[in-house]
Each structure stands twice: as structure tokens, then as C-alpha cells.
Scaffold this motif. Structure first.
Motif, PDB file in Angstrom:
ATOM      1  N   LEU A   1      11.107   6.865  -2.123  1.00 44.81           N
ATOM      2  CA  LEU A   1      11.194   7.447  -3.463  1.00 44.81           C
ATOM      3  C   LEU A   1      11.521   6.334  -4.444  1.00 44.81           C
ATOM      4  CD1 LEU A   1      11.236   9.862  -5.428  1.00 44.81           C
ATOM      5  CD2 LEU A   1      13.689  10.100  -4.918  1.00 44.81           C
ATOM      6  N   TYR A   2      10.651   6.189  -5.455  1.00 43.65           N
ATOM      7  CA  TYR A   2      10.826   5.143  -6.464  1.00 43.65           C
ATOM      8  C   TYR A   2      11.049   5.758  -7.846  1.00 43.65           C
ATOM      9  CZ  TYR A   2       9.126   1.476  -3.287  1.00 43.65           C
ATOM     10  OH  TYR A   2       8.974   0.586  -2.258  1.00 43.65           O
ATOM     11  N   LYS A   3      11.652   4.949  -8.702  1.00 45.04           N
ATOM     12  CA  LYS A   3      11.849   5.296 -10.109  1.00 45.04           C
ATOM     13  C   LYS A   3      11.313   4.155 -10.967  1.00 45.04           C
ATOM     14  CE  LYS A   3      15.603   6.186 -13.468  1.00 45.04           C
ATOM     15  NZ  LYS A   3      17.085   6.275 -13.626  1.00 45.04           N
ATOM     16  N   GLY A   4      10.543   4.472 -11.991  1.00 44.62           N
ATOM     17  CA  GLY A   4      10.033   3.448 -12.885  1.00 44.62           C
ATOM     18  C   GLY A   4      11.154   2.754 -13.645  1.00 44.62           C
ATOM     19  N   ASN A   5      10.953   1.465 -13.923  1.00 44.19           N
ATOM     20  CA  ASN A   5      11.969   0.679 -14.629  1.00 44.19           C
ATOM     21  C   ASN A   5      11.298  -0.074 -15.770  1.00 44.19           C
ATOM     22  OD1 ASN A   5      13.759  -1.447 -15.461  1.00 44.19           O
ATOM     23  ND2 ASN A   5      14.889  -1.185 -13.539  1.00 44.19           N
TER      24      ASN A   5
ATOM     25  N   GLU B   1       0.834  -1.201   0.000  1.00 42.35           N
ATOM     26  CA  GLU B   1       0.000   0.000   0.000  1.00 42.35           C
ATOM     27  C   GLU B   1       0.870   1.253   0.000  1.00 42.35           C
ATOM     28  OE1 GLU B   1      -3.961  -1.773   2.215  1.00 42.35           O
ATOM     29  OE2 GLU B   1      -2.669  -0.373   3.300  1.00 42.35           O
ATOM     30  N   LYS B   2       0.618   2.118  -0.968  1.00 39.28           N
ATOM     31  CA  LYS B   2       1.421   3.321  -1.120  1.00 39.28           C
ATOM     32  C   LYS B   2       0.526   4.473  -1.551  1.00 39.28           C
ATOM     33  CE  LYS B   2       5.248   0.439  -2.733  1.00 39.28           C
ATOM     34  NZ  LYS B   2       5.916   0.354  -1.423  1.00 39.28           N
ATOM     35  N   ALA B   3       0.836   5.677  -1.086  1.00 35.45           N
ATOM     36  CA  ALA B   3       0.121   6.883  -1.516  1.00 35.45           C
ATOM     37  C   ALA B   3       1.085   8.048  -1.465  1.00 35.45           C
ATOM     38  CB  ALA B   3      -1.090   7.147  -0.626  1.00 35.45           C
ATOM     39  N   GLY B   4       0.978   8.937  -2.448  1.00 37.17           N
ATOM     40  CA  GLY B   4       1.874  10.078  -2.475  1.00 37.17           C
ATOM     41  C   GLY B   4       1.752  10.868  -3.758  1.00 37.17           C
ATOM     42  N   ILE B   5       2.859  11.472  -4.160  1.00 35.55           N
ATOM     43  CA  ILE B   5       2.876  12.365  -5.318  1.00 35.55           C
ATOM     44  C   ILE B   5       3.930  11.862  -6.302  1.00 35.55           C
ATOM     45  CG2 ILE B   5       4.502  13.960  -4.196  1.00 35.55           C
ATOM     46  CD1 ILE B   5       3.029  16.259  -5.624  1.00 35.55           C
ATOM     47  N   THR B   6       3.607  11.936  -7.580  1.00 31.62           N
ATOM     48  CA  THR B   6       4.499  11.443  -8.622  1.00 31.62           C
ATOM     49  C   THR B   6       4.749  12.532  -9.652  1.00 31.62           C
ATOM     50  OG1 THR B   6       4.777   9.748 -10.347  1.00 31.62           O
ATOM     51  CG2 THR B   6       2.544  10.491  -9.922  1.00 31.62           C
ATOM     52  N   ILE B   7       5.902  12.470 -10.296  1.00 27.53           N
ATOM     53  CA  ILE B   7       6.130  13.227 -11.519  1.00 27.53           C
ATOM     54  C   ILE B   7       6.190  12.179 -12.619  1.00 27.53           C
ATOM     55  CG2 ILE B   7       8.632  13.345 -10.996  1.00 27.53           C
ATOM     56  CD1 ILE B   7       6.583  15.943 -13.026  1.00 27.53           C
ATOM     57  N   PHE B   8       5.240  12.259 -13.547  1.00 26.72           N
ATOM     58  CA  PHE B   8       4.912  11.135 -14.422  1.00 26.72           C
ATOM     59  C   PHE B   8       4.967  11.558 -15.879  1.00 26.72           C
ATOM     60  CE2 PHE B   8       1.702   8.708 -16.785  1.00 26.72           C
ATOM     61  CZ  PHE B   8       2.027   7.398 -16.459  1.00 26.72           C
TER      62      PHE B   8
ATOM     63  N   SER C   1       5.440   8.692 -18.502  1.00 20.61           N
ATOM     64  CA  SER C   1       4.900   7.522 -19.197  1.00 20.61           C
ATOM     65  C   SER C   1       4.856   6.357 -18.225  1.00 20.61           C
ATOM     66  CB  SER C   1       5.739   7.166 -20.424  1.00 20.61           C
ATOM     67  OG  SER C   1       7.006   6.662 -20.029  1.00 20.61           O
ATOM     68  N   GLU C   2       4.412   5.208 -18.703  1.00 21.09           N
ATOM     69  CA  GLU C   2       4.191   4.061 -17.822  1.00 21.09           C
ATOM     70  C   GLU C   2       5.419   3.669 -17.008  1.00 21.09           C
ATOM     71  OE1 GLU C   2       1.273   3.663 -21.251  1.00 21.09           O
ATOM     72  OE2 GLU C   2       3.360   4.271 -21.000  1.00 21.09           O
ATOM     73  N   TYR C   3       6.617   3.890 -17.533  1.00 20.18           N
ATOM     74  CA  TYR C   3       7.818   3.507 -16.801  1.00 20.18           C
ATOM     75  C   TYR C   3       8.798   4.654 -16.625  1.00 20.18           C
ATOM     76  CZ  TYR C   3       5.958  -1.146 -17.409  1.00 20.18           C
ATOM     77  OH  TYR C   3       5.126  -2.251 -17.371  1.00 20.18           O
ATOM     78  N   ASN C   4       8.441   5.837 -17.061  1.00 15.48           N
ATOM     79  CA  ASN C   4       9.292   7.010 -16.873  1.00 15.48           C
ATOM     80  C   ASN C   4       8.612   7.952 -15.893  1.00 15.48           C
ATOM     81  OD1 ASN C   4       9.979   5.885 -19.730  1.00 15.48           O
ATOM     82  ND2 ASN C   4      11.730   7.157 -19.155  1.00 15.48           N
ATOM     83  N   PHE C   5       8.847   7.692 -14.622  1.00 15.77           N
ATOM     84  CA  PHE C   5       8.242   8.486 -13.560  1.00 15.77           C
ATOM     85  C   PHE C   5       9.054   8.324 -12.286  1.00 15.77           C
ATOM     86  CE2 PHE C   5       6.344   4.281 -13.178  1.00 15.77           C
ATOM     87  CZ  PHE C   5       6.385   4.032 -11.813  1.00 15.77           C
ATOM     88  N   TYR C   6       8.870   9.268 -11.355  1.00 16.07           N
ATOM     89  CA  TYR C   6       9.352   9.157  -9.984  1.00 16.07           C
ATOM     90  C   TYR C   6       8.146   9.235  -9.057  1.00 16.07           C
ATOM     91  CZ  TYR C   6      14.013  10.118 -11.889  1.00 16.07           C
ATOM     92  OH  TYR C   6      15.178  10.056 -12.601  1.00 16.07           O
ATOM     93  N   TYR C   7       8.217   8.513  -7.953  1.00 21.92           N
ATOM     94  CA  TYR C   7       7.072   8.406  -7.057  1.00 21.92           C
ATOM     95  C   TYR C   7       7.536   8.579  -5.613  1.00 21.92           C
ATOM     96  CZ  TYR C   7       2.775   6.291  -5.066  1.00 21.92           C
ATOM     97  OH  TYR C   7       1.620   6.025  -4.378  1.00 21.92           O
TER      98      TYR C   7
END
Length: 546
Positions: free
Chosen positions: A449-453, A420-427, A429-435
Motif C-alpha cells: 500500500l502506497y501513498k503519493g508524496n 512492476e506493480k499492478a492493482g487498484i488506486t483511489i486517485f 490528483s498526481e500526488y494525492n492518491f493511495y495505491y
């Protein structure tokens, strides 16, 4: 420039000065493929939205500078949805027209049913369900009304579907019945390849026909919607041709300029010409603002430039090779006093009460079963769907409109499991984002802090810190190719989680596609069912490019 506050009521007032100053872009952020029409003293403009929902924003202006979004053309799932589509598919290149009391928008739903037309008596909507045009095979349809006849013109395949080279396309036309919304008669070819097929021109597209005096003009983009983008013009004594190209084409491009010039504007094209309040002609077109080379995160934006007529040919931006960041014109500014600003530096807070601001975007469709709006803000159920899929995750975004900007929110959330996660992303595309999100790790509450892969079809953890509180403020700060991620328990007392994260990862050059980046509120249970929810109080945005 003074920073302005977002409110939701429009009051129109005439500015005291007789000279107006445009600041480019006039629609900052991901507002590509503009089409504009003039109805009396009013202007209406639409843009592409691809797989975001609602689709095709409708803007209104009295002066070509101050724009207020008054609605969206595709605002009901019963009209269409984009489930299963990639972010950069969906709706391509709408065109807006007005004829005998009715507004028309034509557009392409790529990869699906193709071209369609919708109508409305009010540009703010509601718009009709789509009427599909199966005979119109191609993209970028637009209408032209000529006395007692109408035409639909569009980009199509090479003759006999046998391209001579990659990017070989044609411009074709049908006569159109504006009452029954169908084509009439046989298709005609207007342009083969481009203005000079011996030079192997690519992607002749975005066509518009208009009439001025005794001439019919065909205005179209050429070169593809990147650094080689351009605008070309042809003319004829008949709407259906034959069309002769202007010998000094293109009439707009930035492709031959020094790529190392300061603060460049590039990739200009996909223009439409319109008469301004002063009776002079102006071009509205897309272009981009790279921060380095061909790297930009704000997507293709809407710009304006003056047009000069020379020997009955229109020349866009005639006094300068470079598109300027500002232009002046001798007519009065008409301000939408309480409308959201769209150009220059600005700030605002989006509050969540009884309805969404029309500029906010969902992915692929609207499903009101997973969110609630009330005095406490926006409550989002945690869906198993993620932004890495092709469905409708619990995601609501707004465009990044400046190279230097920040977005923040106040989140109330208590994760129960590490899924379970909630927050703000800079998005992008489907795999080019930070969360930047609140979650659980090893049984302990954390901020992550995650990065899409794209390779692993998952997310990589970049940073993590323990955080036991239920309430948290989260902020993402953009500075061209660098992004910083912050959190705090007290307003404006920010603590840095991760600095100088690679922003080029979010650029069109790296991520591909046709869209710009969005700041998004996002809640997910990462593929597993959940009955949990997250509450977002507001979404703040501050942009400072100038």
C-alpha cells in the motif's frame, strides 16, 4: 434502497405513480458544472471532465431524475488530448444547446486554444472536431438562440484588463453565426464585476441567457466555486442588455447557513434553469456533500431543486434555505430500467468484454495500444508512465459516488521486478492518491500500500505483506474520511492490510483542484521498460450513503 445491477441496454418504462421523488445529488460523484437543455420531451445534460478522457459526458433523461450516459463529446484523440496538463486543467464548464436540428456544445480548453464549439445531429455522437473561437477570450461560453439571432456569452477579463481587485471579472457577449460557427460584429460587456461591483463580487461566471415572456434573463454564478458559491439573476428587455440585477440576489446560496448543521450540502451554484415535464421550472446546479467542515472526496456533484417565479424573477429552492436531499413533483417518473443508477444507494459490476462503459475515464487521452478486452477481462500492459506524471499511464478509473462505498477487483498478475506493480488506486490528483498493488520486494512477491508524496514526487510505502499467489482480490473501502484496504485469495473472505487511512488527504481542500476521487485500475513499471502485463477480471462498486 434496493441495490441495482449494471447492464448496458436501455429500456424505458412509465412508472405507475403520478408523483416523482428526486434524490440529490441526481448525478452522484464527480459531475460538476452541469448544463442542461430540453428537446421536446427529452433532456440532455453535460458536465466538466478537466484532463480526463473521454471528455464531457452526455446524459439523457425523460424526467430529470433518471439519467443514462449515452456518449461523450470528446471521444477521439483526433479532436483533442490533454497530454502535459494537470488533472484539474483541460476542459472547463461545457454548455449544451439545440437549434434547428443540431446540437451544440461550447466549452473551454484551458491553458491552450481556449474556447470552441462542436456540433452533432445526434447527442449520443459522434460530435464534430472543435471549431476554435479565438475572439472569445475567457471561460464558460454558452449559446443563446433568439428567433433569427444567436449569441455567445462568457466570463472574461476586467475592463481594459485592469482588475480593481482579485476575482474581478466581466460577462461579455458576441453575436454568433450558428451555421458558420463564428462570432459576428463587436464584443459587448453585459456585467462588470457582478450584481453590485461596490461590494467587490468575485468570479462572475457560468453565464446563461434565456428568454421568458418579454424578459431576457442572465443567470450566472458568483463568489467562486467553493463555500461562497452562489447564483445570481439579472434581466433586460434586450438580449444584449442593459441588464438589471434582482434586488434580492443571490437566488441560490448556502454560504450563510450554519456550517455545523447535520448532513450539509454546500458550495451550491453554477446553475441552469430548465422547464420540467410539468411545465414548472427547475434548476440543475453543482454542490458538494462535505463529511466534515469543507472536506469532501466525491467532488462537485449535480443537484436539482424547484424554482418559483415571484414578480417575474426566478427563486431557486424557494421553500427552504437548505438544499434538500429529496424533492417531489407532480409528474410521472420515466425509468431507464436497465441503465446504470446515478443517485441514491446502488451497486453494480463493470465487466470487461468488447468495449468500455462510457463512464470509465483515462488520463489525458485514449491509446488502445496498451490494453486488450476479451472474455478473460481487461489486460493492461505495464507502462513506464506513472500517475504522478502528465502523460497517459495504464490507468482506467470510475468515480467515487458515495461518502460510504467500496470498490474491488480480481487481479491476475505476476511481477518480475520491484518496479512492476499492478492493482487498484483511489486517485484524486498526481500526488494525492493511495495505491494497493501486487509487486516484488527483496526478491519476494508482496502486496503493498502506497501513498503519493508531492514533496518528493514519489510514493511512500505504508504497508506490506508477503503474498505468493498469482490471483488476488483487492478492495478499497471508503467511510467519509477513513479508507480501509483489503485483499484475499477467496471471494468475500477479506483480510485487512491497513485500516483508517487518512481520507482527508484525498479531499479537494487538501489536494486542491476541481475534481473528485476515482477508483482506478492501474499498472506500471515505474519509469522502466517492461513487457509484462496484468489482467483485471472486473470492477465492482457498492455505495451506501442513505
Amino acid at each position: 434502497m434496493r441495490k441495482l445491477l449494471l447492464v448496458f441496454f436501455c429500456s424505458i418504462a412509465i412508472a405507475g405513480s403520478a408523483q416523482i421523488k428526486f434524490t440529490n445529488p441526481i448525478l452522484a460523484g464527480f459531475y460538476p458544472d452541469p448544463s442542461v437543455t430540453k428537446v421536446g420531451a427529452d433532456y440532455y445534460l453535460v458536465n466538466s471532465t478537466f484532463s480526463y478522457f473521454p471528455g464531457i459526458p452526455v446524459f439523457h433523461s425523460k424526467d430529470l431524475k433518471n439519467w443514462q450516459q449515452i456518449g461523450n463529446v470528446i471521444d477521439r484523440p483526433s479532436q483533442m488530448n490533454f497530454l502535459g496538463d494537470g488533472v484539474s486543467r483541460g476542459l472547463f464548464a461545457p454548455s449544451i444547446n439545440f437549434h434547428k436540428g443540431l446540437y451544440y456544445v461550447t466549452c473551454t480548453l484551458i491553458d491552450r486554444k481556449g474556447n470552441f464549439v462542436v456540433t452533432s445531429k445526434n447527442p449520443a455522437g459522434p460530435w464534430s472536431d472543435p471549431v476554435w473561437l479565438p475572439e472569445v477570450k475567457g471561460i464558460d461560453p454558452s449559446l443563446f438562440f433568439d428567433q433569427n439571432r444567436a449569441y455567445i456569452v462568457y466570463n472574461s477579463d476586467a475592463p481594459d484588463n485592469k482588475p480593481l481587485y482579485s476575482g474581478h471579472r466581466t460577462i461579455r457577449v458576441y453575436e454568433f453565426d450558428p451555421i458558420n460557427l463564428r462570432v459576428i460584429g463587436e464584443e459587448s460587456q453585459l456585467v462588470n464585476g457582478g450584481v453590485d461591483i461596490s461590494k467587490k463580487p468575485v468570479w462572475i461566471e457560468g453565464p446563461h441567457i434565456f428568454r421568458r415572456g418579454d424578459w431576457y434573463y442572465l443567470c450566472a454564478a458568483e463568489g467562486g466555486t467553493s463555500v461562497n458559491h452562489s447564483q445570481v439573476i439579472l434581466r433586460s428587455k434586450s438580449a444584449t442588455g442593459p441588464y438589471v440585477a434582482y434586488k434580492n440576489n443571490p437566488i441560490l446560496t448556502q454560504r450563510n447557513l450554519d456550517p455545523n448543521r447535520n448532513n450539509p450540502i454546500t458550495s451550491a451554484g453554477h446553475a441552469e434553469l430548465v422547464e420540467g415535464p410539468d411545465g414548472k421550472t427547475y434548476a440543475v446546479f453543482l454542490a458538494v456533500r462535505p463529511y466534515e467542515g469543507d472536506f469532501y472526496n466525491t467532488g462537485r456533484e449535480t443537484f436539482i431543486a424547484p424554482v418559483k417565479w415571484v414578480n417575474e424573477w426566478p427563486i431557486i429552492n424557494p421553500e427552504s434555505k437548505e438544499i434538500k436531499y429529496s424533492y417531489s413533483a407532480d409528474f410521472k417518473e420515466v425509468k431507464n430500467k436497465y441503465a446504470r443508477p446515478q443517485s441514491g444507494n446502488f451497486s453494480y459490476r463493470i465487466k470487461f468484454k468488447d468495449k468500455f462503459d462510457p463512464a470509465l475515464l483515462f488520463l489525458r487521452t485514449l491509446d488502445n495500444s496498451w490494453y486488450r478486452l476479451n472474455q478473460s477481462g481487461l489486460t493492461m500492459n505495464l507502462l513506464s508512465e506513472t500517475v504522478m506524471g502528465n502523460g497517459n499511464p495504464a490507468f482506467i478509473g470510475k468515480r467515487q459516488q458515495h461518502l460510504k462505498c467500496e470498490a474491488s477487483t480480481e487481479l491476475i498478475f505476476n511481477a518480475k521486478t520491484d518496479n512492476e506493480k499492478a492493482g487498484i488506486t483511489i486517485f484524486q490528483s498526481e500526488y494525492n492518491f493511495y495505491y494497493l498493488c501486487k509487486s516484488i520486494s527483496n526478491g519476494q512477491p508482496v502486496l503493498q500500500l502506497y501513498k503519493g508524496n508531492r514533496d518528493s514526487k514519489s510514493m511512500d510505502l505504508l504497508a506490506e505483506t508477503n503474498f505468493a499467489g498469482v490471483n488476488v482480490y483487492l478492495k478499497i473501502e471508503a467511510d467519509k474520511d477513513k479508507y480501509n484496504f483489503y485483499y484475499t485469495t477467496k471471494a468475500n473472505d477479506w483480510k485487512l492490510l491497513q485500516a483508517n487511512v487518512d481520507g482527508k488527504f484525498l479531499s479537494t481542500k487538501v489536494a486542491g483542484g476541481f475534481v473528485g476521487s476515482l477508483f482506478g485500475l492501474y499498472a506500471t513499471s515505474s519509469g522502466t521498460p517492461s513487457i509484462n502485463s496484468a489482467n483485471f477480471k472486473w470492477l465492482d462498486y457498492r455505495g451506501n450513503d442513505l
